[in-house]
Design a protein around this motif. Structure first.
Motif, PDB file in Angstrom:
ATOM      1  N   MET A 177       0.885  -1.271  -0.126  1.00  0.00           N
ATOM      2  CA  MET A 177      -0.031   0.153  -0.126  1.00  0.00           C
ATOM      3  C   MET A 177       0.735   1.191  -0.156  1.00  0.00           C
ATOM      4  N   SER A 178       0.428   2.235  -0.806  1.00  0.00           N
ATOM      5  CA  SER A 178       1.379   3.465  -0.840  1.00  0.00           C
ATOM      6  C   SER A 178       0.772   4.533  -0.362  1.00  0.00           C
ATOM      7  N   CYS A 179       1.293   5.500   0.336  1.00  0.00           N
ATOM      8  CA  CYS A 179       0.720   6.737   1.085  1.00  0.00           C
ATOM      9  C   CYS A 179       0.211   7.657   0.205  1.00  0.00           C
ATOM     10  N   PRO A 180      -1.023   7.955   0.515  1.00  0.00           N
ATOM     11  CA  PRO A 180      -2.011   8.929  -0.416  1.00  0.00           C
ATOM     12  C   PRO A 180      -1.245  10.223  -0.531  1.00  0.00           C
ATOM     13  N   ILE A 181      -0.544  10.626   0.312  1.00  0.00           N
ATOM     14  CA  ILE A 181       0.400  12.102   0.075  1.00  0.00           C
ATOM     15  C   ILE A 181       1.395  12.121  -0.465  1.00  0.00           C
ATOM     16  N   CYS A 182       2.231  11.152  -0.169  1.00  0.00           N
ATOM     17  CA  CYS A 182       3.469  11.408  -1.152  1.00  0.00           C
ATOM     18  C   CYS A 182       3.529  10.028  -2.060  1.00  0.00           C
ATOM     19  N   GLY A 183       3.164   8.990  -1.934  1.00  0.00           N
ATOM     20  CA  GLY A 183       3.347   7.810  -2.531  1.00  0.00           C
ATOM     21  C   GLY A 183       4.373   6.834  -2.418  1.00  0.00           C
ATOM     22  N   ASP A 184       4.866   7.160  -1.088  1.00  0.00           N
ATOM     23  CA  ASP A 184       5.805   6.117  -0.395  1.00  0.00           C
ATOM     24  C   ASP A 184       5.279   5.019   0.096  1.00  0.00           C
ATOM     25  N   HIS A 185       5.986   3.997   0.480  1.00  0.00           N
ATOM     26  CA  HIS A 185       5.323   2.942   1.209  1.00  0.00           C
ATOM     27  C   HIS A 185       4.959   3.203   2.625  1.00  0.00           C
ATOM     28  N   THR A 186       3.936   2.625   3.218  1.00  0.00           N
ATOM     29  CA  THR A 186       3.339   3.110   4.359  1.00  0.00           C
ATOM     30  C   THR A 186       4.056   2.225   5.358  1.00  0.00           C
ATOM     31  N   MET A 187       4.023   2.746   6.686  1.00  0.00           N
ATOM     32  CA  MET A 187       4.461   2.321   7.824  1.00  0.00           C
ATOM     33  C   MET A 187       3.202   1.946   8.718  1.00  0.00           C
ATOM     34  N   LYS A 188       3.502   0.682   9.284  1.00  0.00           N
ATOM     35  CA  LYS A 188       2.357  -0.109  10.172  1.00  0.00           C
ATOM     36  C   LYS A 188       1.923   1.170  11.283  1.00  0.00           C
ATOM     37  N   LYS A 189       2.919   1.960  11.887  1.00  0.00           N
ATOM     38  CA  LYS A 189       2.647   2.894  12.923  1.00  0.00           C
ATOM     39  C   LYS A 189       1.624   4.192  12.391  1.00  0.00           C
ATOM     40  N   PHE A 190       1.776   4.291  11.151  1.00  0.00           N
ATOM     41  CA  PHE A 190       1.120   5.442  10.540  1.00  0.00           C
ATOM     42  C   PHE A 190       0.126   5.247   9.616  1.00  0.00           C
ATOM     43  N   ARG A 191      -0.255   3.997   9.468  1.00  0.00           N
ATOM     44  CA  ARG A 191      -1.019   3.455   8.205  1.00  0.00           C
ATOM     45  C   ARG A 191      -2.205   4.285   8.340  1.00  0.00           C
TER      46      ARG A 191
END
Length: 60
Positions: free
Chosen positions: A1-15
């Motif tokens: 899954m990618s971050c909806p803001i920057c497109g980077d990979h998500t981190m479990k803590k901030f998903r």
């Protein structure tokens, strides 16, 4: 899954975000009105007011 803001990979803590920064950017967009949930509430309220005005104009 990618971050909806920057497109980077998500981190479990901030998903679903990749970092606190992107989560804060998203929150700021909600708070300043950049995002909005569509609603017809204003239209419904206007219709209710119009109906109320019509009823008040009728003789008793």
């Amino acid at each position: 899954m990618s971050c909806p803001i920057c497109g980077d990979h998500t981190m479990k803590k901030f998903r679903p975000f990749c970092s606190k920064r992107c989560a804060d950017i998203d929150l700021a967009k909600w708070l300043n009105g950049s995002y909005a949930v569509p609603s017809q509430r204003e239209e419904e309220m206007e219709a209710e007011v119009s109906e109320g005005e019509t009823e008040q104009r009728r003789p008793h």
